[in-house]
Scaffold this active site. Structure first.
Site, PDB file in Angstrom:
ATOM      1  CB  ALA A  20      40.377  53.302  35.237  1.00 61.10           C
ATOM      2  CB  THR A  63      43.157  55.536  22.424  1.00 64.44           C
ATOM      3  OG1 THR A  63      44.159  55.159  21.472  1.00 64.44           O
ATOM      4  CG2 THR A  63      41.941  54.648  22.199  1.00 64.44           C
ATOM      5  CG  ASP A  64      45.973  57.548  18.177  1.00 63.79           C
ATOM      6  OD1 ASP A  64      45.902  56.503  18.864  1.00 63.79           O
ATOM      7  OD2 ASP A  64      47.040  57.939  17.660  1.00 63.79           O
ATOM      8  CD  GLU A  65      45.538  51.661  19.603  1.00 62.04           C
ATOM      9  OE1 GLU A  65      45.038  50.560  19.306  1.00 62.04           O
ATOM     10  OE2 GLU A  65      46.452  51.805  20.434  1.00 62.04           O
ATOM     11  CE1 TYR A  91      42.585  50.632  24.901  1.00 60.49           C
ATOM     12  CE2 TYR A  91      43.811  50.840  22.849  1.00 60.49           C
ATOM     13  CZ  TYR A  91      43.397  51.370  24.058  1.00 60.49           C
ATOM     14  OH  TYR A  91      43.790  52.637  24.419  1.00 60.49           O
ATOM     15  CE  LYS A  96      39.876  54.395  26.263  1.00 54.63           C
ATOM     16  NZ  LYS A  96      39.752  54.801  27.693  1.00 54.63           N
ATOM     17  CE  LYS A 119      50.449  49.598  26.691  1.00 53.73           C
ATOM     18  NZ  LYS A 119      49.282  49.680  25.819  1.00 53.73           N
ATOM     19  CE1 TYR A 153      53.366  40.927  17.311  1.00 48.79           C
ATOM     20  CE2 TYR A 153      53.041  43.155  18.133  1.00 48.79           C
ATOM     21  CZ  TYR A 153      52.921  41.787  18.289  1.00 48.79           C
ATOM     22  OH  TYR A 153      52.376  41.277  19.439  1.00 48.79           O
TER      23      TYR A 153
END
Length: 327
Positions: A82, A125-127, A153, A157, A192, A210
């Site tokens: 989630a 996440t890899d972010e 975001y 995380k 996405k 972008y």
């Protein structure tokens, strides 16, 4: 095993539920999802009356609701998919990301402690690592890469990851964490990149890209991600952290061109738009740890996975077309 899966009506969560049902039909699955704009109960419709499957529409940040569910179900394992996950939306309204991604994780872990779960797995996440320079293809994110998130975001995380490890060290909660690269495949919400480009190309609309489209992402087919999480949940040592990558690095502009080519649409549909604020340049994951320790590798090359994904969207318009108005 009784497994509680949060975010199970979302893209990756639903695919994980289907994966579990296919590979472990005797296990019980308890699915929790608040059904925000990106959650779709229609995805889970085939399972709602199935044996060994229970669905709750609740918010993971709602402590009373989570205590009620844990008391009733007493899960052995929690897998937390989630999350609010769209970077653009986090730039517009960071607060909802902090509530779901940080407070929600905190509430779940408190419940997991109270009811003695044997594994709490956090899907990240890899972010959280920030980004890498485009001109250094030799650089990869490893599990030791310092956290340096760029957006609300990814910051939320990263904060959740730190909180998970704090619960492990301080309270002894049996946790694991995985950090994945960009997922794609069936049931992905059409905001996405890949499903959005498919939808717009099929409608003969412009495909917005972008900047110059040179930002690079590593792409992971969602079924491969599910198999990796399954391996971690069932076989990894407590406290372990793993990167999960697809070994498929592509520029965004090349992804869009591949989609247009497979759909027989002209590249003239591409429209370059103002770049995203703080747009990360490149993500690239070193997955050698999970390969060495758990024997996991991605099974799907990008060309195959993209073709399967496009075919799924062509054959399931009734699933995604009603969602376009939410994008």
């Amino acid at each position: 095993m009784k497994m509680l899966v949060t975010g199970g009506a979302g893209f990756i969560g639903a695919n994980f539920v289907f994966y579990q049902r296919e590979h472990y039909p005797d296990d019980q699955i308890v699915c929790v999802d608040s059904l925000t704009y990106a959650g779709n109960i229609e995805t889970l419709r085939p399972l709602l009356d199935a044996e060994n499957f229970t669905f709750y529409q609740d918010d993971i940040a709602d402590r009373a609701a989570m205590n009620r569910i844990f008391a009733a179900e007493k899960p052995d394992v929690v897998v937390n998919f989630a999350a609010e996950s769209h970077v653009d939306r986090s730039l517009e309204d960071p607060e909802v990301f902090l509530r779901t991604n940080i407070i929600g994780t905190h509430v779940l872990m408190d419940a997991a402690r109270d009811y003695n779960v044997t594994r709490f797995h956090q899907v990240s996440t890899d972010e959280v690592y920030g980004d890498l320079p485009i001109d250094r293809p030799d650089l990869l994110f490893t599990e030791q890469t310092p956290l340096c998130p760029s957006s609300p975001y990814s910051s939320s995380k990263a904060s959740a990851d730190l909180l998970v490890m704090a619960y492990y060290r301080t309270f002894g909660l049996p946790v694991t964490i995985s950090r994945c690269s960009n997922n794609y495949g069936p049931y992905q919400f059409p905001e996405k990149l890949i499903p959005l480009m498919i939808a717009r190309a099929l409608a003969d609309e412009t495909c917005p890209v972008y900047g110059a489209g040179i930002n690079i992402r590593d792409w992971l087919y969602v079924e491969d991600h599910c198999s990796a999480v399954d391996a971690i949940v069932r076989h990894a040592e407590t406290g372990a952290l793993y990167n999960i990558g697809g070994n498929n690095e592509y520029r965004n502009i090349d992804i869009v061109k591949m989609i247009l080519t497979q759909l027989g649409k002209p590249e003239a549909y591409i429209e370059f738009v103002t770049d995203r604020l703080g747009h990360d340049q490149r993500y690239a994951i070193d997955s050698s740890k999970i390969k060495d320790e758990l024997g996991w590798e991605p099974a799907t090359d990008f060309e195959t996975g993209l073709a399967k994904t496009i075919t799924w969207y062509l054959e399931n318009k009734e699933w995604w077309e009603p969602l376009l108005e939410r994008c």
